[in-house]
Design an enzyme around this catalytic site. Structure first.
Site, PDB file in Angstrom:
ATOM      1  N   GLY A 197       0.815  -1.208   0.000  1.00  0.00           N
ATOM      2  CA  GLY A 197       0.000   0.000   0.000  1.00  0.00           C
ATOM      3  C   GLY A 197       0.843   1.250   0.000  1.00  0.00           C
ATOM      4  N   GLY A 239       2.146   4.669   3.829  1.00  0.00           N
ATOM      5  CA  GLY A 239       3.043   3.796   3.074  1.00  0.00           C
ATOM      6  C   GLY A 239       3.986   4.579   2.190  1.00  0.00           C
ATOM      7  CB  SER A 294      -6.895   1.474  12.843  1.00  0.00           C
ATOM      8  OG  SER A 294      -7.692   2.569  13.291  1.00  0.00           O
ATOM      9  CE1 TYR A 313      -9.720   0.625   8.317  1.00  0.00           C
ATOM     10  CE2 TYR A 313     -10.220   1.705  10.402  1.00  0.00           C
ATOM     11  CZ  TYR A 313      -9.326   1.405   9.397  1.00  0.00           C
ATOM     12  OH  TYR A 313      -8.032   1.862   9.467  1.00  0.00           O
ATOM     13  CB  SER A 355       0.533   4.231  -4.646  1.00  0.00           C
ATOM     14  OG  SER A 355      -0.777   3.916  -4.211  1.00  0.00           O
ATOM     15  N   GLY A 389      -0.470   7.909   1.279  1.00  0.00           N
ATOM     16  CA  GLY A 389      -0.609   7.831   2.725  1.00  0.00           C
ATOM     17  C   GLY A 389       0.676   7.494   3.466  1.00  0.00           C
TER      18      GLY A 389
END
Length: 281
Positions: free
Chosen positions: A11, A17, A137, A151, A13, A15
Site C-alpha cells: 500500500g 506507506g 488502527s 473496518y 502509493s 498515505g
C-alpha cells in the site's frame, strides 16, 4: 554487499506507506513497494539507484503476492522488514452494509495481509531474523466509532493475528508488532480511500454524522505527522526488542486509556457474578 535492511511495504502509493518509502530511500535503505496502481507508485517515487523496486501486487491474489515477495528477494538480495500497510476504510452501519461490502473489506485488510505473512515468513524464518509491522488502527483497539464496525472488526482481527504470529515466530528470531495509529494527516479519509454504503438507511443519522465529521472536519486536520510516524517505525526496526503493541499518536494513547479504563470498570463491577462460574469443589 547489502549494508542496510531490505524493506517490503504494501500500500505504498499514498498515505503512510508512501511517506515511509520516501523516508527509507532518503536514509539509504533498499525498498520494495507494492501498489494496485503501479503507475501511480512510479510517479510518486523516482528511481533510486537500484534501491527502489516498485511492484504491482494484487493483495486478493495469492500468486501475485508470492511473486512480489520472490521478486523482492531475487532483485534486492534479501528481505528483512515487512510492513503490512495496505488497506482501506469502510464506513456504514452493520445493518446497512451488504455481505459483499463487508467481505471485501476483510479480503483486503485481513486476508491480503495473511497472504503476505504466509509467503514472507518462510524466508524470515530460514534466515533466523526479521521484523514485521502489521498496521492496524486505534479502531482495532477500541470499536467505539458509530458506522465503523466492519473496518474496526478487520483491524481487531489484525491485532489478534499479530499477537499469535509474534508468539509463533519468536523462536525463529522474528519480531512482530501490531501498530495502532491514531489520526494522521494522510488521504485516508478522502473519497478514493473510503468505502461508503451502497444502500444507506435513513434511520442511522449517527453514522451519517460520523461520516460527515470525518470527511469534512477531521480530514486535513489530523494531528499526526506521517513523516514522524515513518521515522518511529524505522527507529523501532533497529531497536533490539520492538514492542508487540505500538500505539502511535497522542490521540491513540488517549483512546486506548479510555478503553482500558472501561474494561477494568466492567470487570470490577461484575467480578463477583462472573467469577462464580466454576464447578463446586
Amino acid at each position: 554487499m547489502k549494508t542496510k535492511n531490505v524493506w517490503f511495504v504494501t500500500g505504498a502509493s499514498k498515505g503512510l506507506g508512501l511517506t515511509l518509502v520516501q523516508h527509507l530511500l532518503a536514509h539509504g535503505y533498499a525498498v520494495a513497494a507494492t501498489s494496485r496502481n503501479l503507475e501511480e507508485l512510479q510517479q510518486a517515487v523516482p528511481p533510486s539507484n537500484g534501491r527502489f523496486l516498485p511492484l504491482h501486487m494484487d493483495l486478493g491474489n495469492e500468486q501475485s503476492v508470492r511473486q512480489a515477495i520472490a521478486t523482492t528477494i531475487s532483485t534486492l538480495g534479501g528481505l528483512d522488514v515487512v510492513v503490512n500497510n495496505a488497506g482501506y476504510g469502510q464506513i456504514g452501519a452493520l445493518e446497512e452494509l451488504s455481505d459483499q461490502e463487508a467481505r471485501k473489506n476483510f479480503d483486503v485488510n485481513v486476508f491480503g495481509l495473511l497472504h503476505v505473512l504466509r509467503h514472507a515468513t518462510p524466508h524470515l524464518r530460514q534466515q533466523g531474523a526479521g521484523r514485521v509491522f502489521n498496521i492496524s488502527s486505534v479502531g482495532g483497539f477500541t470499536g467505539n466509532f458509530p458506522g465503523w464496525g466492519i473496518y474496526c472488526a478487520t483491524k481487531f482481527a489484525v491485532a489478534g493475528l499479530t499477537e499469535s504470529y509474534a508468539a509463533e515466530v519468536k523462536e525463529f528470531g522474528v519480531q512482530a508488532s501490531v501498530v495502532y495509529p491514531g489520526y494522521f494527516r494522510t488521504d485516508f479519509l478522502t473519497s478514493g480511500s473510503l468505502g461508503t454504503p451502497q444502500h444507506p438507511l435513513p434511520e442511522y443519522q449517527s453514522v451519517r454524522d460520523s461520516q460527515a465529521a470525518h470527511e469534512q472536519q477531521i480530514n486535513g486536520n489530523q494531528p499526526g505527522d506521517p513523516a514522524k510516524a515513518a521515522a518511529a517505525l524505522v527507529a523501532l526496526s533497529e531497536a533490539e526488542q520492538q514492542p508487540l503493541h505500538l500505539l502511535l499518536g497522542a490521540d491513540a494513547y488517549q483512546l486506548a486509556d479510555q478503553k482500558i479504563q472501561a474494561v477494568q470498570h466492567d470487570m470490577q463491577q461484575w467480578q463477583a457474578l462472573a467469577t462464580a462460574t466454576a464447578f463446586a469443589s
